[in-house]
Design an enzyme around this catalytic site. Structure first.
Site, PDB file in Angstrom:
ATOM      1  N   CYS A  42       0.792  -1.192   0.019  1.00  0.00           N
ATOM      2  CA  CYS A  42      -0.063  -0.015   0.024  1.00  0.00           C
ATOM      3  C   CYS A  42       0.931   1.226   0.083  1.00  0.00           C
ATOM      4  O   CYS A  42       1.539   1.686  -0.915  1.00  0.00           O
ATOM      5  CB  CYS A  42      -0.938   0.015   1.140  1.00  0.00           C
ATOM      6  N   HIS A  48      -3.615  -5.120   0.675  1.00  0.00           N
ATOM      7  CA  HIS A  48      -3.036  -5.420   1.936  1.00  0.00           C
ATOM      8  C   HIS A  48      -3.049  -6.935   2.113  1.00  0.00           C
ATOM      9  O   HIS A  48      -3.845  -7.633   2.642  1.00  0.00           O
ATOM     10  CB  HIS A  48      -3.724  -4.875   3.251  1.00  0.00           C
ATOM     11  N   GLU A  57      -1.609  -8.911   4.155  1.00  0.00           N
ATOM     12  CA  GLU A  57      -1.684  -9.276   5.641  1.00  0.00           C
ATOM     13  C   GLU A  57      -3.005  -9.328   6.113  1.00  0.00           C
ATOM     14  O   GLU A  57      -3.254  -9.865   7.202  1.00  0.00           O
ATOM     15  CB  GLU A  57      -0.837  -8.315   6.363  1.00  0.00           C
TER      16      GLU A  57
END
Length: 243
Positions: A115, A214, A216
Site C-alpha cells: 500500500c 493489504h 496481511e
C-alpha cells in the site's frame, strides 16, 4: 539446517496506551504483518523510524525488507502541492523508509512494498501519485468504511513476476487506499490493474515488488511467501560466499 531469512518490516510512531500507562509515544505495527512473515517461514524484525544514515547498515543485516502501509506520503517528495484530503504527517517515517528502500535497491535486497510502501517505492524511483483516487475514477471502491478494509478485484499482468505468482486472470484482495500510482518511477513496470484501470502492483529488477492491497489482511500469502523465498536465497548465497 539453513537459518530462516530475516525480514525487516518498517513501523511507525504513534501515541498508545497499555496496562496502567497513559498515552506515550510508541512504535506501532499491526500484528498481522509479522504473523504473515512467520507463517511464510521468515523471522520478522520490526524497524522503527531511525536516522536515514543508518539505513544501509540496517539493510545489510537483513535478508529481505517489507515497507508497510500507513498514512499518505508527503507530496513534497514528488514535487506536488498537498490535496485537501492528503494526510501526510510522518516526515520521519518518510525519510527513514525512503532511505531503507534506496539501500535495499542498491544492495539487491528483496523488497515488498505494501500500500503506502508501494507508493513510496514509486516516489523514491522518481514517480508521482494520484492524491485522491475518487477524483479520477469517480467512486470510492478502493477504500472500505472507516476502520475496515474494502475488497475489490485486481488483474495481474501475464508475463510479470506477479503474474507468475498469481496466475489467475482476476482475484479479490483486501484494500484500503485513496491514493495510487500516477507516473511510474524509473525502472518500474505495472504488474496488476484494478478493473477501473488503477495501478495495483508494480515491480522492478530482481525481487522488487509493490502491491497496492493489504495481503496481511487476507489469507492469500503467496506474494509474501515469494519474498521470503527470495530472501532465503540471499541468505544461502551469503553463507556460501562466506565459506
Amino acid at each position: 539446517m539453513t537459518p530462516r531469512p530475516v525480514i525487516g518490516i518498517s513501523t511507525f510512531l504513534s501515541d498508545a496506551t497499555w496496562g496502567r500507562w497513559e498515552r506515550k509515544p510508541s512504535v506501532i505495527l499491526p500484528e498481522r504483518y509479522p504473523a504473515m512473515v512467520r507463517a511464510c517461514g521468515g523471522i520478522a524484525v520490526l524497524l522503527p523510524p531511525d536516522s536515514p544514515d543508518c539505513a544501509a547498515e540496517t539493510v545489510g543485516r537483513l535478508d529481505g525488507l517489507i515497507i508497510a502501509g500507513g498514512e499518505d506520503v508527503d507530496p513534497a517528495l514528488y514535487g506536488a502541492p498537498a490535496h485537501p484530503l492528503t494526510v501526510a504527517n510522518a516526515p520521519e517515517r518518510d525519510a527513514w523508509e525512503a532511505a531503507l528502500l534506496r539501500a535495499a535497491l542498491t544492495a539487491g535486497t528483496p523488497v515488498l512494498g505494501i500500500c503506502r510502501g508501494m507508493q513510496l517505492l514509486n516516489v523514491v524511483l522518481g514517480g508521482t501519485l494520484v492524491q485522491h483516487l475518487p477524483d479520477v475514477v469517480g467512486h470510492e471502491g478502493h477504500i472500505g468504511a472507516p476502520g475496515t478494509y474494502g475488497r475489490h478485484a485486481v488483474r495481474p499482468v501475464p508475463g510479470t513476476l506477479l503474474g507468475g505468482l498469481l496466475p489467475e486472470e482476476s482475484l479479490v484482495v483486501p484494500t484500503f487506499h485513496h491514493q495510487a500510482v500516477e507516473r511510474l518511477g524509473e525502472g518500474l513496470l505495472v504488474a496488476a490493474y484494478a478493473e477501473d484501470g488503477t495501478v495495483e502492483a508494480v515491480e522492478g529488477a530482481g525481487f522488487t515488488l509493490g502491491v497496492q492491497w493489504h495481503p496481511e489482511q487476507g489469507e492469500d500469502h503467496r506474494v509474501t511467501a515469494a519474498l521470503v523465498r527470495a530472501s532465503a536465497l540471499v541468505r544461502e548465497t551469503a553463507l556460501v560466499t562466506a565459506d
